[in-house]
Motif scaffolding. Structure first.
Motif, PDB file in Angstrom:
ATOM      1  N   ILE A  13      27.905  27.787 -19.454  1.00 30.79           N
ATOM      2  CA  ILE A  13      27.380  26.970 -18.367  1.00 30.79           C
ATOM      3  C   ILE A  13      26.203  27.689 -17.739  1.00 30.79           C
ATOM      4  CG2 ILE A  13      27.872  25.941 -16.107  1.00 30.79           C
ATOM      5  CD1 ILE A  13      29.339  24.541 -18.359  1.00 30.79           C
ATOM      6  N   ARG A  14      25.047  27.087 -17.851  1.00 28.40           N
ATOM      7  CA  ARG A  14      23.833  27.637 -17.256  1.00 28.40           C
ATOM      8  C   ARG A  14      23.622  29.095 -17.681  1.00 28.40           C
ATOM      9  NH1 ARG A  14      24.222  28.291 -12.167  1.00 28.40           N
ATOM     10  NH2 ARG A  14      21.979  28.152 -11.789  1.00 28.40           N
ATOM     11  N   ARG A  65      31.552  32.517 -12.071  1.00 24.84           N
ATOM     12  CA  ARG A  65      30.539  33.345 -12.724  1.00 24.84           C
ATOM     13  C   ARG A  65      30.739  34.821 -12.374  1.00 24.84           C
ATOM     14  NH1 ARG A  65      24.611  32.322 -14.237  1.00 24.84           N
ATOM     15  NH2 ARG A  65      25.507  30.247 -14.579  1.00 24.84           N
ATOM     16  N   ASP A  83      24.631  29.553  -7.174  1.00 24.78           N
ATOM     17  CA  ASP A  83      24.958  29.530  -8.604  1.00 24.78           C
ATOM     18  C   ASP A  83      26.392  29.057  -8.832  1.00 24.78           C
ATOM     19  OD1 ASP A  83      22.615  30.526 -10.128  1.00 24.78           O
ATOM     20  OD2 ASP A  83      22.857  32.278  -8.856  1.00 24.78           O
ATOM     21  N   ASP A  87      27.211  25.815 -11.002  1.00 24.27           N
ATOM     22  CA  ASP A  87      28.077  25.958 -12.177  1.00 24.27           C
ATOM     23  C   ASP A  87      29.140  24.866 -12.214  1.00 24.27           C
ATOM     24  OD1 ASP A  87      26.741  28.160 -13.159  1.00 24.27           O
ATOM     25  OD2 ASP A  87      28.192  29.624 -12.399  1.00 24.27           O
TER      26      ASP A  87
END
Length: 302
Positions: A13-14, A65, A83, A87
């Motif tokens: 993811i990203r 993350r 972030d 996410d």
């Protein structure tokens, strides 16, 4: 007992591999569990609630993350609280979910509020379990309970220090950092700060000591970067007025994190807000009273 894999897999993811667990079939109501800490991970919640909830919902739990079983944050990686929110939204799109319900525990309640008001069209319902909406208020209330525990243990100086901090005009960041430094002085009594009912326990042996140590190292990097950014110390109480979804606040009567002011603001400002207080729980109703917790969650989602 759950198997060690916890139905988990890595999903990119990203640009980062996030550890994602999914329980229940795709035709059931999707429910995203958002862990707190910061940096606590989803292990504990899945251990106690995955099997209980999966018959009625599609439970999705993510190590954020850089946390635990997800890919670590490198020194040259950019990382912020935003972030974490992005996410979750990207994961929703990746899984093909139109809208999902959120269940945020502790600081996960903070993230849930931020996510639901940033992407309101992505969220159907919100469940806040013992949340913090204002880190400063949570720290002050926790210091007051810590003071009582220190006094019970005969540590009068530390009891007084906690009360002085709680009554001071120090910033949320200072309070949280000093709170973190003082709590180890409680020793084994420290568990009583957040847990009231010790009937149910978690088996952490499903991972080795070396694995837990690796998780801890990654979690510290995650936490340190968020502390450095400073955004996690900002009060989100004003954003409660922006919540448009049905919302439930589940609290434990012995929970020190969600103080009365935060609960009153939630009930006053959230249009479709309701609350339920469990009478034999502290900060972790999902394992202190797991069956009642499950029933409350499912009744609300129906």
């Amino acid at each position: 007992m759950l198997e060690k894999t916890f139905n988990g897999s890595l999903i990119n993811i990203r640009g980062k591999d996030l550890y994602v667990e999914i329980y229940g079939s795709e035709n059931k109501t999707p429910l995203l569990y958002i862990h707190g800490g910061p940096g606590q991970g989803g292990y504990d919640f899945s251990y106690h609630q995955a099997e209980r909830l999966q018959e009625n919902v599609r439970l999705i739990s993510v190590d954020q993350r850089g946390v635990s079983r997800s890919e670590g944050i490198k020194e040259d990686d950019s990382f912020s609280i935003h972030d974490i929110i992005l996410d979750y939204e990207e994961l929703r799109i990746e899984l093909g979910i139109e809208k999902w319900a959120l269940l945020g525990h502790s600081f996960g309640g903070y993230y849930s509020l931020l996510y639901a008001t940033t992407f309101p069209n992505s969220v159907s319902h919100i469940i806040f379990e013992c949340p913090t909406f204002d880190p400063g208020l949570s720290a002050r209330n926790s210091l007051i309970k810590a003071s009582k525990l220190f006094k019970e243990g005969g540590k009068e100086n530390l009891a007084e220090k906690c009360l002085d901090l709680a009554q001071s005009d120090k910033s949320a960041k200072s309070l949280m950092l000093e709170f973190t430094e003082i709590i180890p002085e409680l020793g084994e009594q420290g568990l009583k700060l957040h847990i009231h009912n010790f009937e149910h326990t978690t088996d952490y042996s499903l991972y080795t000591e070396d694995e837990w140590m690796q998780f801890s190292v990654k979690n510290k990097v995650h936490n340190d970067r968020l502390i450095e950014e400073n955004e996690i110390f900002r009060s989100l109480l004003p954003r409660l007025k922006e919540v448009t979804q049905p919302a439930l606040l589940i609290d434990g009567i012995y929970n020190p994190v969600t103080c009365d002011k935060q609960k009153r603001t939630f009930l006053n400002d959230v249009k479709y807000g309701e609350s339920f207080t469990l009478q034999d729980s502290g900060h972790f109703p999902h394992f202190e009273e797991p069956v009642k917790f499950k029933d409350i969650v499912l009744t609300f989602l129906k």
